[in-house]
Write a protein that holds these residues in place. Structure first.
Motif, PDB file in Angstrom:
ATOM      1  N   PRO A  26       0.817  -1.213   0.000  1.00  0.00           N
ATOM      2  CA  PRO A  26       0.000   0.000   0.000  1.00  0.00           C
ATOM      3  C   PRO A  26       0.854   1.268   0.000  1.00  0.00           C
ATOM      4  CG  PRO A  26       0.066  -0.938   2.198  1.00  0.00           C
ATOM      5  CD  PRO A  26       0.790  -1.915   1.306  1.00  0.00           C
ATOM      6  N   LEU A  27       0.522   2.177  -0.909  1.00  0.00           N
ATOM      7  CA  LEU A  27       1.269   3.414  -1.022  1.00  0.00           C
ATOM      8  C   LEU A  27       0.872   4.370   0.097  1.00  0.00           C
ATOM      9  CD1 LEU A  27       0.920   3.995  -4.878  1.00  0.00           C
ATOM     10  CD2 LEU A  27       2.782   2.849  -3.654  1.00  0.00           C
ATOM     11  N   ALA A 106       6.684   6.648   5.602  1.00  0.00           N
ATOM     12  CA  ALA A 106       6.072   5.329   5.762  1.00  0.00           C
ATOM     13  C   ALA A 106       5.891   4.663   4.408  1.00  0.00           C
ATOM     14  CB  ALA A 106       4.730   5.459   6.488  1.00  0.00           C
ATOM     15  N   VAL A 107       6.991   4.527   3.683  1.00  0.00           N
ATOM     16  CA  VAL A 107       6.927   3.916   2.360  1.00  0.00           C
ATOM     17  C   VAL A 107       7.252   2.433   2.471  1.00  0.00           C
ATOM     18  CG1 VAL A 107       7.456   6.039   1.132  1.00  0.00           C
ATOM     19  CG2 VAL A 107       9.331   4.585   1.905  1.00  0.00           C
ATOM     20  N   ARG A 108       6.540   1.644   1.698  1.00  0.00           N
ATOM     21  CA  ARG A 108       6.778   0.199   1.656  1.00  0.00           C
ATOM     22  C   ARG A 108       7.661  -0.086   0.444  1.00  0.00           C
ATOM     23  NH1 ARG A 108       4.427  -4.623   3.441  1.00  0.00           N
ATOM     24  NH2 ARG A 108       4.459  -6.322   1.916  1.00  0.00           N
ATOM     25  N   LEU A 109       8.788  -0.715   0.669  1.00  0.00           N
ATOM     26  CA  LEU A 109       9.756  -0.954  -0.396  1.00  0.00           C
ATOM     27  C   LEU A 109       9.983  -2.442  -0.595  1.00  0.00           C
ATOM     28  CD1 LEU A 109      12.439   1.670   0.713  1.00  0.00           C
ATOM     29  CD2 LEU A 109      10.753   1.969  -1.111  1.00  0.00           C
TER      30      LEU A 109
END
Length: 252
Positions: A26-27, A106-109
């Motif tokens: 989720p972005l 809070a970025v998902r990488l």
């Protein structure tokens, strides 16, 4: 065809975002959602690009990078100034700024599929592996979270270095940590100015990565002397093996 002899290359340094890792869902929520929830829709419309509030490309900020606390204060001060310019009232300022700061980070990488194997192979060949990125203070933590912990001998992030690529300061910091002359350090990345022109100006040969599925769209200018272009990191292994760190290339 200009080349860099294989004995000259003793280190390969990678950009992080767009080169080794990309953002996945989720972005982070759009900043306008945060403003709308607080009844500040008009101010949110004035805010503009939510990713353009950090330091600009090539910006120097060494005075604010002495400690993590200093840097974070500077990040929040930038957000406060932007919010005030957009008309955010004082009583909403701190809550809004704190939330935006958290959301931006809070970025998902996840890694590109070729990242771990290529870094591991380069280290197995006895080359020093580095990562140099325009990133927040927590670059080392992010590397560990995506599975690159222990695969980089040298890590240089802009927040701690005091400048963002392509400012010369970050490349000087990188070379000091590598303890190698620039001609022996090959720089690999997906962005033209930060990862190709900047390293070349600092004396490092460079490789422009143009993936078929880029994390960030970029341009494909003609290659200058000392640069090559690849479509995936696996191509780097044969490039380094052949000693050819410059020559014609293109993205399809």
């Amino acid at each position: 065809m200009p080349t860099v002899p294989m004995p000259e290359i003793r280190a390969v340094v990678f950009d992080f975002y767009g080169t080794l890792a990309r953002m996945v869902e989720p972005l982070p929520p759009d900043h306008r959602e945060i403003f709308d929830r607080r009844g500040l829709s008009a101010q949110g419309a004035r805010w503009g690009d939510q990713w353009a509030v950090g330091p600009g490309e090539g910006e120097e900020h060494a005075a604010h990078s002495a400690t993590e606390a200093d840097y974070h204060r500077w990040e929040l001060d930038r957000l406060r100034r932007r919010a005030l310019d957009c008309g955010v009232p004082g009583h909403e300022l701190e809550g809004l700024v704190g939330e935006i700061d958290l959301v931006m980070k809070a970025v998902r990488l996840e890694l590109f599929e070729d990242a771990r194997a290529v870094l591991g192979e380069l280290r197995a060949r006895g080359l020093l592996v580095g990562i140099c990125s325009n990133w927040f203070w927590n670059l080392e933590d992010c590397l560990a979270e995506v599975g690159l912990g222990g695969l980089a001998d040298v890590v240089v992030g802009s927040a701690r270095a005091g400048a963002r690529k392509p400012h010369p300061l970050i490349y000087r910091t990188l070379l000091e940590k590598c303890r190698l002359p620039p001609r022996q350090v090959l720089f690999v990345g997906d962005m033209w100015a930060p990862d190709v022109l900047g390293p070349l100006t600092a004396g490092m040969p460079s490789v422009h990565l143009c993936r078929p599925d880029p994390a960030v769209l970029g341009s494909e200018p003609p290659l200058p002397e000392g640069a090559a272009r690849i479509r995936g990191l696996e191509e780097l292994l044969s490039l380094v093996a052949s000693g050819a760190a410059a020559g014609p290339g293109g993205c399809g």
